[in-house]
Design a protein around this motif. Structure first.
Motif, mmCIF file in Angstrom:
data_model
loop_
_atom_site.group_PDB
_atom_site.id
_atom_site.type_symbol
_atom_site.label_atom_id
_atom_site.label_comp_id
_atom_site.label_asym_id
_atom_site.label_seq_id
_atom_site.Cartn_x
_atom_site.Cartn_y
_atom_site.Cartn_z
ATOM 1 N N GLN A 1 -5.234 -6.095 -21.152
ATOM 2 C CA GLN A 1 -4.526 -4.872 -20.798
ATOM 3 C C GLN A 1 -5.118 -4.344 -19.490
ATOM 4 O OE1 GLN A 1 -2.274 -3.784 -23.371
ATOM 5 N NE2 GLN A 1 -1.417 -2.407 -21.825
ATOM 6 N N VAL A 2 -4.324 -4.263 -18.450
ATOM 7 C CA VAL A 2 -4.820 -3.801 -17.148
ATOM 8 C C VAL A 2 -4.350 -2.365 -16.938
ATOM 9 C CG1 VAL A 2 -4.926 -4.295 -14.673
ATOM 10 C CG2 VAL A 2 -4.528 -6.162 -16.300
ATOM 11 N N SER A 3 -5.243 -1.486 -16.501
ATOM 12 C CA SER A 3 -4.865 -0.086 -16.291
ATOM 13 C C SER A 3 -3.845 0.037 -15.165
ATOM 14 C CB SER A 3 -6.104 0.745 -15.930
ATOM 15 O OG SER A 3 -5.695 1.985 -15.382
ATOM 16 N N PRO A 4 -2.825 0.873 -15.372
ATOM 17 C CA PRO A 4 -1.872 1.098 -14.277
ATOM 18 C C PRO A 4 -2.558 1.636 -13.021
ATOM 19 C CG PRO A 4 -1.334 2.499 -16.180
ATOM 20 C CD PRO A 4 -2.458 1.609 -16.586
ATOM 21 N N LEU A 5 -3.655 2.352 -13.200
ATOM 22 C CA LEU A 5 -4.359 2.855 -12.016
ATOM 23 C C LEU A 5 -4.784 1.685 -11.129
ATOM 24 C CD1 LEU A 5 -6.578 5.630 -13.625
ATOM 25 C CD2 LEU A 5 -4.574 5.933 -12.131
ATOM 26 N N GLU A 6 -5.137 0.567 -11.763
ATOM 27 C CA GLU A 6 -5.574 -0.599 -10.997
ATOM 28 C C GLU A 6 -4.387 -1.405 -10.455
ATOM 29 O OE1 GLU A 6 -8.039 -3.396 -13.173
ATOM 30 O OE2 GLU A 6 -8.890 -4.171 -11.287
ATOM 31 N N PHE A 7 -3.427 -1.751 -11.329
ATOM 32 C CA PHE A 7 -2.407 -2.693 -10.851
ATOM 33 C C PHE A 7 -1.314 -2.006 -10.036
ATOM 34 C CE2 PHE A 7 -0.517 -1.881 -15.123
ATOM 35 C CZ PHE A 7 0.807 -1.656 -14.792
ATOM 36 N N ILE A 8 -1.090 -0.715 -10.252
ATOM 37 C CA ILE A 8 -0.052 -0.048 -9.453
ATOM 38 C C ILE A 8 -0.509 0.108 -8.003
ATOM 39 C CG2 ILE A 8 1.138 2.175 -9.110
ATOM 40 C CD1 ILE A 8 1.691 2.028 -12.159
ATOM 41 N N ALA A 9 -1.812 0.313 -7.800
ATOM 42 C CA ALA A 9 -2.327 0.365 -6.425
ATOM 43 C C ALA A 9 -2.065 -0.967 -5.716
ATOM 44 C CB ALA A 9 -3.819 0.688 -6.435
ATOM 45 N N ILE A 10 -2.245 -2.066 -6.424
ATOM 46 C CA ILE A 10 -1.992 -3.383 -5.833
ATOM 47 C C ILE A 10 -0.495 -3.564 -5.569
ATOM 48 C CG2 ILE A 10 -2.131 -5.879 -6.235
ATOM 49 C CD1 ILE A 10 -4.645 -5.324 -7.957
ATOM 50 N N ALA A 11 0.314 -3.181 -6.542
ATOM 51 C CA ALA A 11 1.768 -3.331 -6.397
ATOM 52 C C ALA A 11 2.318 -2.456 -5.271
ATOM 53 C CB ALA A 11 2.467 -2.989 -7.716
ATOM 54 N N GLU A 12 1.678 -1.303 -5.043
ATOM 55 C CA GLU A 12 2.049 -0.436 -3.927
ATOM 56 C C GLU A 12 1.804 -1.152 -2.611
ATOM 57 O OE1 GLU A 12 3.917 2.691 -4.512
ATOM 58 O OE2 GLU A 12 2.568 3.301 -2.912
ATOM 59 N N GLU A 13 0.662 -1.817 -2.539
ATOM 60 C CA GLU A 13 0.279 -2.462 -1.291
ATOM 61 C C GLU A 13 1.147 -3.668 -0.980
ATOM 62 O OE1 GLU A 13 -3.891 -3.613 -0.217
ATOM 63 O OE2 GLU A 13 -4.229 -1.602 -1.052
ATOM 64 N N ASN A 14 1.427 -4.501 -1.977
ATOM 65 C CA ASN A 14 2.174 -5.722 -1.678
ATOM 66 C C ASN A 14 3.684 -5.580 -1.894
ATOM 67 O OD1 ASN A 14 2.612 -5.971 -4.428
ATOM 68 N ND2 ASN A 14 1.048 -7.525 -4.727
ATOM 69 N N GLY A 15 4.119 -4.382 -2.281
ATOM 70 C CA GLY A 15 5.563 -4.148 -2.372
ATOM 71 C C GLY A 15 6.168 -4.470 -3.728
ATOM 72 N N LEU A 16 5.390 -5.089 -4.618
ATOM 73 C CA LEU A 16 5.934 -5.416 -5.948
ATOM 74 C C LEU A 16 6.334 -4.175 -6.736
ATOM 75 C CD1 LEU A 16 3.678 -8.353 -7.177
ATOM 76 C CD2 LEU A 16 6.167 -8.381 -6.871
ATOM 77 N N ILE A 17 5.831 -3.019 -6.318
ATOM 78 C CA ILE A 17 6.178 -1.778 -7.007
ATOM 79 C C ILE A 17 7.692 -1.530 -6.933
ATOM 80 C CG2 ILE A 17 5.881 -0.229 -5.013
ATOM 81 C CD1 ILE A 17 4.920 0.550 -8.671
ATOM 82 N N ILE A 18 8.361 -2.113 -5.950
ATOM 83 C CA ILE A 18 9.813 -1.878 -5.832
ATOM 84 C C ILE A 18 10.560 -2.482 -7.035
ATOM 85 C CG2 ILE A 18 11.862 -2.164 -4.371
ATOM 86 C CD1 ILE A 18 9.688 -0.148 -3.323
ATOM 87 N N PRO A 19 10.438 -3.807 -7.262
ATOM 88 C CA PRO A 19 11.111 -4.330 -8.469
ATOM 89 C C PRO A 19 10.516 -3.802 -9.770
ATOM 90 C CG PRO A 19 9.827 -6.073 -7.365
ATOM 91 C CD PRO A 19 9.872 -4.899 -6.437
ATOM 92 N N ILE A 20 9.208 -3.621 -9.807
ATOM 93 C CA ILE A 20 8.582 -3.150 -11.048
ATOM 94 C C ILE A 20 9.041 -1.716 -11.349
ATOM 95 C CG2 ILE A 20 6.385 -2.515 -12.147
ATOM 96 C CD1 ILE A 20 5.087 -4.907 -10.674
#
Ligand code: C2E
Ligand code: CA
Ligand code: CA
Ligand code: CA
Length: 279
Positions: free
Chosen positions: A70-89
């Motif tokens: 289980q990965v904290s959203p605080l950790e993976f959302i920061a990564i997804a923000e940076e690489n753009g994956l936050i858009i589809p997610i």
């Protein structure tokens, strides 16, 4: 430490290597996470401080990966923000939360609305308005049943543009909340420019509201400010009855926190809806 060149000196440590390796691993794993159905949406109730009734719920993303757990959203959302994956997610979270809320409403369970977090990068996407409109149309959820939670870091680049995006969102009929209030620059003048419906007082102020007079004063000031702007105000991270009592005494409208419930997967959340009335 290793020498980077003749006169330069860069510091390395085993921890930094481990951090970098984890980050890279997470980034790779994140790419296929939606397709592998590793993501899910949890729901946490938002409660009226007066009546104790559920007013709605916040959708919170969860990621469970076979390698990372289980990965904290605080950790993976920061990564997804940076690489753009936050858009589809982010779009997937919105669609899932709207679908689920519509399904509950169709069953006669009536959560007033669902609140979904919008990240700064999503907020700046040129097709944001069209995306939200499409998701509402596809899922059949009434716009008024959707609330979007936005943090100040979405606004800092260009305040005028941010105000106009917020107005367009409001024209769709959705509600807007200012999330994590108190952690940024949120002055009265600044907040009053935006068409918010609600501010959410950050949990860092609520946590020690009883013991820490400074944080108590900040929370109280935030409530007064919200009232003067005719906004509703929700306190986050309420864990104790003493905190709830303090907030009720200061005329805070609503709260969210472990005192009432932790975020729950949809099947465990549904029973909480059985007691709710159509307000
Ligand atoms: P947030 O939007 O401020 O969400 C509130 C966080 O506080 C959640 O953490 C929630 O589980 C936690 N929380 C709720 N009640 C309590 C309490 O009584 N005590 C304590 N200590 N914590 C409480 P979570 O789910 O780990 O999410 C962390 C952050 O990750 C969120 O903060 C939000 O910024 C981000 N996030 C989560 N889901 C999404 C999403 O779908 N999209 C985006 N863009 N961000 C998300
Ligand atoms: Ca939030
Ligand atoms: Ca928050
Ligand atoms: Ca937060």
């Amino acid at each position: 430490a290793k020498e980077g060149g003749r006169n330069t000196f860069r510091f390395y440590s085993p921890e930094m290597d481990a951090d970098a390796a984890r980050r890279l691993g997470l980034e790779v794993a994140l790419r296929g996470a939606l397709e592998r159905e590793e993501m899910s949406v949890y729901y946490q109730p938002q409660i009226s401080l007066d009546s104790g009734q559920m007013l709605g719920m916040e959708a919170l993303l969860r990621w469970n990966n076979p390698d990372f757990g289980q990965v904290s959203p605080l950790e993976f959302i920061a990564i997804a923000e940076e690489n753009g994956l936050i858009i589809p997610i982010g779009e997937w979270v919105l669609r899932t939360a709207c679908q689920q809320t519509k399904a509950w409403r169709d069953l006669g369970l009536v959560p007033l609305r669902v609140a979904v977090n919008l990240s700064a990068r999503q907020f700046r996407q040129p097709n944001l308005i069209a995306m939200v409109r499409n998701v509402l149309a596809e899922t059949g959820l009434p716009a008024a049943a959707l609330e979007l939670e936005i943090t100040e870091n979405a606004f800092i680049d260009d305040v005028d543009q941010a105000v106009s995006i917020c107005r367009e969102l409001k024209q769709l009929g959705v509600k807007l909340s200012l999330d994590d209030f108190g952690t940024g620059y949120s002055s009265l003048a600044y907040v009053s420019r935006f068409p918010f419906d609600k501010i959410k007082i950050d949990q860092s102020f609520v946590r020690d509201i009883i013991e820490n007079p400074v944080n108590a004063a900040i929370a109280t000031a935030a409530i007064v400010m919200a009232r003067s702007l005719n906004l509703s105000v929700l306190a986050e991270g309420v864990e104790t009855e003493a905190q709830a009592k303090f907030l009720r005494g200061r005329h805070c409208d609503s709260m969210q926190g472990y005192l009432f419930s932790r975020p729950l997967p949809a099947d465990q959340f549904a029973p909480l809806l059985l007691g709710t009335k159509n307000l």
